[in-house]
Design a protein around this motif. Structure first.
Motif, mmCIF file in Angstrom:
data_model
loop_
_atom_site.group_PDB
_atom_site.id
_atom_site.type_symbol
_atom_site.label_atom_id
_atom_site.label_comp_id
_atom_site.label_asym_id
_atom_site.label_seq_id
_atom_site.Cartn_x
_atom_site.Cartn_y
_atom_site.Cartn_z
ATOM 1 N N GLN A 182 0.841 -1.215 0.000
ATOM 2 C CA GLN A 182 0.000 0.000 0.000
ATOM 3 C C GLN A 182 0.868 1.254 0.000
ATOM 4 O OE1 GLN A 182 -2.731 -0.403 3.349
ATOM 5 N NE2 GLN A 182 -4.061 -1.805 2.215
ATOM 6 N N ILE A 183 1.962 1.246 0.756
ATOM 7 C CA ILE A 183 2.838 2.428 0.817
ATOM 8 C C ILE A 183 3.460 2.690 -0.559
ATOM 9 C CG2 ILE A 183 5.014 3.304 1.773
ATOM 10 C CD1 ILE A 183 4.257 1.885 4.408
ATOM 11 N N VAL A 184 3.984 1.637 -1.169
ATOM 12 C CA VAL A 184 4.642 1.813 -2.472
ATOM 13 C C VAL A 184 3.635 2.320 -3.511
ATOM 14 C CG1 VAL A 184 5.714 0.528 -4.380
ATOM 15 C CG2 VAL A 184 6.520 0.207 -2.028
ATOM 16 N N SER A 185 2.415 1.779 -3.462
ATOM 17 C CA SER A 185 1.400 2.218 -4.428
ATOM 18 C C SER A 185 1.153 3.720 -4.297
ATOM 19 C CB SER A 185 0.082 1.458 -4.206
ATOM 20 O OG SER A 185 0.319 0.076 -4.339
ATOM 21 N N ALA A 186 1.191 4.238 -3.067
ATOM 22 C CA ALA A 186 0.910 5.665 -2.861
ATOM 23 C C ALA A 186 2.152 6.534 -3.041
ATOM 24 C CB ALA A 186 0.331 5.874 -1.459
ATOM 25 N N VAL A 187 3.254 6.142 -2.413
ATOM 26 C CA VAL A 187 4.435 7.015 -2.376
ATOM 27 C C VAL A 187 5.125 7.082 -3.741
ATOM 28 C CG1 VAL A 187 6.713 7.315 -1.292
ATOM 29 C CG2 VAL A 187 4.728 6.777 0.117
ATOM 30 N N SER A 188 4.955 6.051 -4.545
ATOM 31 C CA SER A 188 5.578 6.082 -5.887
ATOM 32 C C SER A 188 5.048 7.248 -6.721
ATOM 33 C CB SER A 188 5.319 4.758 -6.613
ATOM 34 O OG SER A 188 3.931 4.562 -6.770
ATOM 35 N N LYS A 189 3.886 7.771 -6.335
ATOM 36 C CA LYS A 189 3.308 8.901 -7.103
ATOM 37 C C LYS A 189 3.998 10.215 -6.763
ATOM 38 C CE LYS A 189 -1.263 6.822 -7.129
ATOM 39 N NZ LYS A 189 -2.486 6.797 -6.360
ATOM 40 N N VAL A 190 4.673 10.282 -5.608
ATOM 41 C CA VAL A 190 5.264 11.569 -5.199
ATOM 42 C C VAL A 190 6.784 11.546 -5.084
ATOM 43 C CG1 VAL A 190 3.221 12.405 -3.980
ATOM 44 C CG2 VAL A 190 4.894 11.037 -2.737
ATOM 45 N N ALA A 191 7.351 10.382 -4.809
ATOM 46 C CA ALA A 191 8.804 10.320 -4.586
ATOM 47 C C ALA A 191 9.547 10.623 -5.881
ATOM 48 C CB ALA A 191 9.181 8.934 -4.087
ATOM 49 N N GLY A 192 10.741 11.207 -5.713
ATOM 50 C CA GLY A 192 11.584 11.394 -6.892
ATOM 51 C C GLY A 192 12.013 10.040 -7.416
ATOM 52 N N LYS A 193 12.445 9.218 -6.465
ATOM 53 C CA LYS A 193 12.809 7.832 -6.806
ATOM 54 C C LYS A 193 12.408 6.952 -5.634
ATOM 55 C CE LYS A 193 16.328 4.849 -8.538
ATOM 56 N NZ LYS A 193 15.483 3.964 -9.198
ATOM 57 N N LEU A 194 11.789 5.829 -5.936
ATOM 58 C CA LEU A 194 11.405 4.915 -4.864
ATOM 59 C C LEU A 194 12.039 3.547 -5.128
ATOM 60 C CD1 LEU A 194 7.984 4.451 -3.152
ATOM 61 C CD2 LEU A 194 9.284 2.468 -3.868
ATOM 62 N N THR A 195 12.699 3.011 -4.122
ATOM 63 C CA THR A 195 13.220 1.650 -4.246
ATOM 64 C C THR A 195 12.460 0.763 -3.275
ATOM 65 O OG1 THR A 195 15.385 2.591 -4.726
ATOM 66 C CG2 THR A 195 15.311 0.232 -4.229
ATOM 67 N N HIS A 196 11.880 -0.302 -3.823
ATOM 68 C CA HIS A 196 11.139 -1.230 -2.970
ATOM 69 C C HIS A 196 12.023 -2.443 -2.709
ATOM 70 C CE1 HIS A 196 7.108 -3.386 -1.971
ATOM 71 N NE2 HIS A 196 7.816 -3.086 -0.921
ATOM 72 N N PHE A 197 12.362 -2.649 -1.437
ATOM 73 C CA PHE A 197 13.250 -3.748 -1.045
ATOM 74 C C PHE A 197 12.405 -4.966 -0.681
ATOM 75 C CE2 PHE A 197 15.599 0.119 -0.477
ATOM 76 C CZ PHE A 197 16.856 -0.190 -0.968
ATOM 77 N N TYR A 296 -0.458 -1.947 -7.228
ATOM 78 C CA TYR A 296 0.969 -2.197 -6.965
ATOM 79 C C TYR A 296 1.745 -2.482 -8.254
ATOM 80 C CZ TYR A 296 5.252 -4.330 -5.240
ATOM 81 O OH TYR A 296 6.575 -4.633 -5.016
ATOM 82 N N TYR A 297 1.199 -3.315 -9.125
ATOM 83 C CA TYR A 297 1.954 -3.651 -10.337
ATOM 84 C C TYR A 297 2.126 -2.426 -11.244
ATOM 85 C CZ TYR A 297 2.047 -8.724 -9.403
ATOM 86 O OH TYR A 297 2.304 -9.972 -8.876
ATOM 87 N N ASP A 298 1.167 -1.520 -11.233
ATOM 88 C CA ASP A 298 1.363 -0.255 -11.977
ATOM 89 C C ASP A 298 2.482 0.550 -11.319
ATOM 90 O OD1 ASP A 298 -0.666 -0.847 -13.683
ATOM 91 O OD2 ASP A 298 -2.189 0.329 -12.614
ATOM 92 N N ALA A 299 2.447 0.574 -9.981
ATOM 93 C CA ALA A 299 3.430 1.392 -9.244
ATOM 94 C C ALA A 299 4.851 0.938 -9.552
ATOM 95 C CB ALA A 299 3.152 1.326 -7.737
ATOM 96 N N GLN A 301 6.019 -0.341 -12.048
ATOM 97 C CA GLN A 301 6.436 -0.124 -13.446
ATOM 98 C C GLN A 301 6.586 1.355 -13.784
ATOM 99 O OE1 GLN A 301 4.875 -3.466 -16.261
ATOM 100 N NE2 GLN A 301 3.272 -3.119 -14.745
ATOM 101 N N ARG A 302 6.425 2.217 -12.771
ATOM 102 C CA ARG A 302 6.681 3.640 -13.017
ATOM 103 C C ARG A 302 8.179 3.822 -13.241
ATOM 104 N NH1 ARG A 302 2.391 6.942 -11.011
ATOM 105 N NH2 ARG A 302 0.994 5.690 -9.737
ATOM 106 N N PRO A 303 8.540 4.820 -14.056
ATOM 107 C CA PRO A 303 9.971 5.003 -14.318
ATOM 108 C C PRO A 303 10.779 5.385 -13.082
ATOM 109 C CG PRO A 303 8.607 6.671 -15.448
ATOM 110 C CD PRO A 303 7.675 5.685 -14.851
ATOM 111 N N ASN A 304 10.129 5.945 -12.070
ATOM 112 C CA ASN A 304 10.875 6.356 -10.860
ATOM 113 C C ASN A 304 10.944 5.252 -9.801
ATOM 114 O OD1 ASN A 304 8.112 6.497 -10.325
ATOM 115 N ND2 ASN A 304 8.351 8.049 -8.749
ATOM 116 N N VAL A 305 10.507 4.022 -10.173
ATOM 117 C CA VAL A 305 10.473 2.951 -9.167
ATOM 118 C C VAL A 305 11.421 1.810 -9.552
ATOM 119 C CG1 VAL A 305 9.013 1.235 -8.010
ATOM 120 C CG2 VAL A 305 8.119 3.525 -8.469
ATOM 121 N N ASP A 306 12.120 1.339 -8.551
ATOM 122 C CA ASP A 306 13.079 0.266 -8.732
ATOM 123 C C ASP A 306 12.734 -0.824 -7.712
ATOM 124 O OD1 ASP A 306 15.301 -0.953 -9.620
ATOM 125 O OD2 ASP A 306 16.734 0.269 -8.487
#
Ligand code: NAP
Length: 487
Positions: A182-197, A296-299, A301-306
């Motif tokens: 849930q966090i990644v789905s939301a924060v990926s919209k605002v973070a410059g870069k998000l890495t999900h471990f 989540y799967y959309d999140a 695949q955003r270019p700012n998400v790793d």
């Protein structure tokens, strides 16, 4: 004439509020709810991370006696759920009987009554204690080398620091249970870069993203049968039956069906084959608590998400180093690393009729007869206690059924049939033996790590059907109870 009893309820979350409301309805007005926080709502007060929602349909996630036509979506956002509990507390005038910011340190059964001490040294006495402390309230902060030396903000999901700006920042989120997703789905919209471990990938069950318009709310308001349809209509019943069948038998066709849905979701949603393989778990769907997500799967695949898959080696001052040597530079770390789930009433000291401690009985793992009562601890009832149903059921339904069970036992005291009641040790041992055997056949034991498992890998959960749970809760077997007089 019914004996007037005094009750102490521990916790003003969903289950403690339920107990208070039910007592008032019965005319048992002599109770105090002790709450360590400053407001009601339990987990919905403690959690306020971005993207917080409940993945159980909102209309099902209410008390049966306080449905709510006003939900804004099929899956309600966290703040709305918190507001719902605040509203119910007001409607039932509960707050005047809640001692906020008052934590209980000890409960001791002495001379037939519970003597309760708060952490600020005050004492209270009651005939009955209802422990409604919840399960997921002690954050699990992982023991990762260097975490304390990270130069930026680090916080657990249940201690979210909203003062920390995330926009344009490099954010690391550790953990991919329901919270991390849930966090990644939301924060990926605002973070410059998000890495999900991810230490291990999760199966993701797709779900609808339905918002309720004003006309939908009007329809729910005008026709409560529509709410009942969401709660208990054929779709809901089929969902519950399918899920129950899947979790209690890892070889069931229902689990196969869930597996197929999750696999199709992965295949159809993730375009890059390398990312798809990264996100493919090597264990069965529903082995860990099923994660529901429409986003989540959309999140990812955003270019700012790793997505960083694998074990973390250490945290360095400016980022996270993986065991494979790769390094991710970060400004902020959010720990969606779950909770210490074997706590329940801990760290309270609970002493039973012989002065014995609950810790002694819980040395191996927390135990309670049918998840509600404990031998040697008379007139002590747990709501959402150890080994109750888990998975994707609504905990409110579960607590309501457990309350009805407890209330039938309490009624024996009200009526004067006994002064105190507790299950026999033989009953608990027989329950635990049967439960443990059945738990080994559940999907939770099919080969993954999760918070459902004890240190020996045995699921600490209700391993039978939901219907069986309801049947057991509907009528306590008094043959398994010791009824005491003149305690
Ligand atoms: P969780 O399911 O226990 O997940 C914890 C995550 O942290 C896992 O992905 C785990 O990885 C990871 N982790 C733990 N220690 C780690 C470490 N040292 N290094 C790397 N990763 C680590 O916790 P949660 O997501 O907070 O959910 C807990 C429960 O809260 C849920 O199961 C559910 O009951 C409830 N919840 C419900 C909702 C809802 O919508 N109804 C939403 C959120 C939470 P591994 O999987 O590899 O262990």
């Amino acid at each position: 004439m019914a004996k007037k009893l005094r009750f102490i309820i521990i916790g003003a979350g969903m289950a403690g509020m339920l107990a208070g409301i039910r007592l008032k309805e019965r005319g048992d007005h002599d109770f105090t709810i002790y709450e360590k926080g400053d407001s009601v709502g339990g987990t919905w007060r403690e959690n306020h991370y971005p993207g917080l929602a409940c993945d159980t349909p909102a209309h099902s996630y209410t008390y049966s006696f306080a449905t709510n036509p006003e939900w804004s979506a099929f899956y309600a956002p966290g703040p709305e759920i918190r507001a719902y509990f605040e509203g119910v507390a007001d409607r039932y005038d509960l707050k005047s009987q809640i001692e906020f910011n008052n934590e209980i340190a000890a409960c001791r059964f002495v001379d037939g009554r519970w003597r309760v001490t708060t952490t600020d040294g005050r004492e209270d006495v009651a005939d009955v204690v209802i422990a409604a402390t919840g399960v997921l309230h002690h954050p699990n902060v992982p023991d990762i080398s260097g975490l304390k030396d990270f130069q930026g903000p680090v916080f657990h999901s249940a201690r979210w620091d909203h003062a920390v700006p995330l926009d344009a920042k490099r954010v690391g989120v550790i953990g991919n249970g329901s919270t991390g997703v849930q966090i990644v789905s939301a924060v990926s919209k605002v973070a410059g870069k998000l890495t999900h471990f991810l230490r291990s990938p999760q199966w993701i069950m797709p779900c609808p993203d339905i918002k309720y318009a004003e006309e939908d709310k009007t329809a729910f308001r005008d026709d409560p049968a529509k709410i009942e349809e969401v709660r208990n209509g054929p779709d809901a019943a089929a969902r519950r039956a399918r899920f129950t069948a899947a979790i209690i038998d890892m070889d069931s066709p229902e689990l196969e069906e869930i597996q197929t849905i999750c696999e199709r979701n992965l295949e159809e949603s993730i375009r890059d084959p390398a990312l798809r393989e990264k996100l493919r778990p090597d264990y069965r769907a529903a082995c860990k608590r099923m994660v529901f997500s429409a986003h989540y799967y959309d999140a990812v695949q955003r270019p700012n998400v790793d997505v960083a898959l694998g074990a973390i080696d250490c945290v360095e001052v400016n980022g996270i180093r993986m065991k494979d040597g790769s390094f991710h530079e970060l400004d902020v770390i959010a720990l969606a690393t779950g909770f210490k789930v074997d706590q329940f009433v801990r760290p309270m000291v609970i002493e039973g009729q012989e002065g014995q401690s609950l810790e002694g009985l819980w040395q191996e793992h927390p135990r309670a007869y049918y998840a509600v009562t404990v031998p040697g601890f008379p007139n002590f009832f747990l709501l959402n206690g150890p080994t109750g149903p888990v998975g994707n059921f609504t905990l409110i339904d579960i607590a309501e059924a457990q309350w009805d069970y407890a209330d039938q036992l309490i009624d024996l005291i009200r009526k004067g049939d006994c002064d105190a009641i507790a299950p026999s040790m033989a009953a608990l041992e027989d329950y635990e033996a049967r439960r443990t055997e059945a738990a080994k056949r559940t999907v939770f034991a099919s080969g993954c790590s999760s918070w459902y498992l004890d240190k020996d890998g045995v699921p600490q959960v209700w391993p039978w059907s939901y219907d069986y749970f309801r049947a057991v809760m509907a009528k306590p077997d008094l043959g398994d109870y010791e009824m005491m007089q003149g305690q």
